[in-house]
Design a protein around this motif. Sequence first.
Motif, PDB file in Angstrom:
ATOM      1  N   GLY A  26     -35.875  52.169  32.576  1.00 47.27           N
ATOM      2  CA  GLY A  26     -35.120  51.052  32.530  1.00 47.27           C
ATOM      3  C   GLY A  26     -33.624  50.697  31.494  1.00 47.27           C
ATOM      4  N   TYR A  27     -33.968  52.068  30.455  1.00 41.27           N
ATOM      5  CA  TYR A  27     -32.209  52.158  29.901  1.00 41.27           C
ATOM      6  C   TYR A  27     -30.953  52.716  30.078  1.00 41.27           C
ATOM      7  N   SER A  28     -30.121  52.344  30.234  1.00 45.50           N
ATOM      8  CA  SER A  28     -28.784  52.649  30.596  1.00 45.50           C
ATOM      9  C   SER A  28     -28.968  54.647  30.286  1.00 45.50           C
ATOM     10  N   LEU A  29     -27.581  55.216  31.270  1.00 46.62           N
ATOM     11  CA  LEU A  29     -27.889  56.563  30.687  1.00 46.62           C
ATOM     12  C   LEU A  29     -27.023  56.378  29.391  1.00 46.62           C
ATOM     13  N   GLN A  30     -25.991  55.949  28.968  1.00 44.42           N
ATOM     14  CA  GLN A  30     -25.090  55.638  28.321  1.00 44.42           C
ATOM     15  C   GLN A  30     -26.411  55.864  26.562  1.00 44.42           C
ATOM     16  N   ASN A  31     -27.189  55.095  27.202  1.00 47.00           N
ATOM     17  CA  ASN A  31     -28.381  54.734  25.913  1.00 47.00           C
ATOM     18  C   ASN A  31     -29.247  56.625  25.849  1.00 47.00           C
ATOM     19  N   ILE A  32     -29.446  56.721  26.286  1.00 43.58           N
ATOM     20  CA  ILE A  32     -30.805  58.071  27.172  1.00 43.58           C
ATOM     21  C   ILE A  32     -29.345  58.694  25.840  1.00 43.58           C
ATOM     22  N   GLN A  33     -28.292  58.851  26.019  1.00 40.02           N
ATOM     23  CA  GLN A  33     -27.469  60.401  25.685  1.00 40.02           C
ATOM     24  C   GLN A  33     -27.288  60.164  23.863  1.00 40.02           C
ATOM     25  N   LYS A  34     -26.993  58.698  24.056  1.00 34.74           N
ATOM     26  CA  LYS A  34     -26.794  58.370  22.036  1.00 34.74           C
ATOM     27  C   LYS A  34     -28.097  58.977  21.909  1.00 34.74           C
ATOM     28  N   ILE A  35     -29.043  58.587  22.506  1.00 35.87           N
ATOM     29  CA  ILE A  35     -30.291  59.134  21.898  1.00 35.87           C
ATOM     30  C   ILE A  35     -30.815  60.482  21.632  1.00 35.87           C
ATOM     31  N   GLU A  36     -30.494  61.458  22.503  1.00 36.23           N
ATOM     32  CA  GLU A  36     -30.576  62.543  22.462  1.00 36.23           C
ATOM     33  C   GLU A  36     -29.674  63.032  21.426  1.00 36.23           C
ATOM     34  N   GLN A  37     -27.954  62.716  21.664  1.00 37.61           N
ATOM     35  CA  GLN A  37     -27.090  62.992  20.446  1.00 37.61           C
ATOM     36  C   GLN A  37     -27.454  63.039  19.247  1.00 37.61           C
ATOM     37  N   GLY A  38     -28.357  61.929  19.194  1.00 32.43           N
ATOM     38  CA  GLY A  38     -28.665  62.076  17.569  1.00 32.43           C
ATOM     39  C   GLY A  38     -27.171  60.908  16.975  1.00 32.43           C
ATOM     40  N   ARG A  39     -27.308  59.812  18.335  1.00 32.28           N
ATOM     41  CA  ARG A  39     -25.613  59.149  17.368  1.00 32.28           C
ATOM     42  C   ARG A  39     -26.839  57.576  17.434  1.00 32.28           C
ATOM     43  N   ALA A  40     -27.551  57.784  17.625  1.00 27.48           N
ATOM     44  CA  ALA A  40     -28.610  56.020  17.976  1.00 27.48           C
ATOM     45  C   ALA A  40     -28.687  56.036  16.439  1.00 27.48           C
ATOM     46  N   ALA A  41     -28.834  54.799  15.674  1.00 25.87           N
ATOM     47  CA  ALA A  41     -29.128  54.621  14.604  1.00 25.87           C
ATOM     48  C   ALA A  41     -30.324  54.940  14.213  1.00 25.87           C
ATOM     49  N   SER A  42     -30.894  53.730  15.445  1.00 30.85           N
ATOM     50  CA  SER A  42     -32.080  53.530  15.075  1.00 30.85           C
ATOM     51  C   SER A  42     -33.173  53.273  16.460  1.00 30.85           C
ATOM     52  N   ILE A  43     -34.859  53.454  16.979  1.00 32.10           N
ATOM     53  CA  ILE A  43     -35.079  53.749  18.206  1.00 32.10           C
ATOM     54  C   ILE A  43     -35.910  52.677  17.719  1.00 32.10           C
ATOM     55  N   THR A  44     -36.799  51.232  18.895  1.00 32.76           N
ATOM     56  CA  THR A  44     -38.149  50.778  18.717  1.00 32.76           C
ATOM     57  C   THR A  44     -39.078  51.120  18.930  1.00 32.76           C
ATOM     58  N   PHE A  45     -39.933  50.645  19.023  1.00 31.10           N
ATOM     59  CA  PHE A  45     -41.325  50.880  19.074  1.00 31.10           C
ATOM     60  C   PHE A  45     -40.848  50.940  20.646  1.00 31.10           C
ATOM     61  N   ASP A  46     -40.805  49.599  21.341  1.00 31.68           N
ATOM     62  CA  ASP A  46     -41.063  49.364  22.539  1.00 31.68           C
ATOM     63  C   ASP A  46     -40.132  50.419  23.189  1.00 31.68           C
ATOM     64  N   ALA A  47     -38.869  50.724  22.939  1.00 33.66           N
ATOM     65  CA  ALA A  47     -38.058  51.872  23.634  1.00 33.66           C
ATOM     66  C   ALA A  47     -39.439  53.701  23.442  1.00 33.66           C
ATOM     67  N   LEU A  48     -39.504  53.630  22.368  1.00 37.52           N
ATOM     68  CA  LEU A  48     -40.259  54.473  21.518  1.00 37.52           C
ATOM     69  C   LEU A  48     -41.918  54.842  22.803  1.00 37.52           C
ATOM     70  N   GLY A  49     -42.506  53.958  22.793  1.00 35.68           N
ATOM     71  CA  GLY A  49     -43.348  53.341  24.082  1.00 35.68           C
ATOM     72  C   GLY A  49     -43.107  53.965  25.414  1.00 35.68           C
ATOM     73  N   ARG A  50     -42.419  52.668  26.502  1.00 37.87           N
ATOM     74  CA  ARG A  50     -41.396  53.711  27.248  1.00 37.87           C
ATOM     75  C   ARG A  50     -41.040  54.776  27.617  1.00 37.87           C
ATOM     76  N   PHE A  51     -40.313  55.474  26.330  1.00 38.39           N
ATOM     77  CA  PHE A  51     -40.839  57.084  27.078  1.00 38.39           C
ATOM     78  C   PHE A  51     -41.941  58.037  27.061  1.00 38.39           C
ATOM     79  N   CYS A  52     -42.713  57.253  26.317  1.00 40.67           N
ATOM     80  CA  CYS A  52     -43.888  57.654  25.918  1.00 40.67           C
ATOM     81  C   CYS A  52     -44.398  57.901  27.286  1.00 40.67           C
ATOM     82  N   GLU A  53     -44.341  56.516  27.857  1.00 38.77           N
ATOM     83  CA  GLU A  53     -44.919  56.387  29.167  1.00 38.77           C
ATOM     84  C   GLU A  53     -44.856  56.825  29.895  1.00 38.77           C
ATOM     85  N   VAL A  54     -43.500  57.239  30.633  1.00 39.58           N
ATOM     86  CA  VAL A  54     -42.909  58.034  32.091  1.00 39.58           C
ATOM     87  C   VAL A  54     -42.719  59.105  31.307  1.00 39.58           C
TER      88      VAL A  54
END
Length: 116
Positions: A26-54
């Motif tokens: 449910g995250y945008s492609l741009q958000n995934i790209q930002k996280i993968e490129q190390g441009r995200a300042a932080s990641i929430t536990f909710d996001a981490l949980g969703r990634f781990c689930e998927v």
Amino acid sequence: MPVLVKLKKTREAKGLSQNELARKTGYSLQNIQKIEQGRAASITFDALGRFCEVLECQPGDILEWRPNNIDDKTGHSSNDEVLKTASEEVEGKSESPKSTKRQPHMIVIDANRGAA
């Protein structure tokens, strides 16, 4: 940054594209790209949980802690010099009168070193 986000490596190991991960979490492609490129300042536990689930993985598969002071060429921590100086002072081997000014406020124990 001492915490690395290894989302890309984990995602690729599971055979998912960025688009698939975005759609399933449910995250945008741009958000995934930002996280993968190390441009995200932080990641929430909710996001981490969703990634781990998927991705069917544990948080440790996505996050890795590395000290800021690792020398990329040798792989050794710059704390090695502090540890050497501190151990010489404890053993009375320090020859420099200025060495007392360099005493560490904290001694870092490197789990990768052999026991003394």
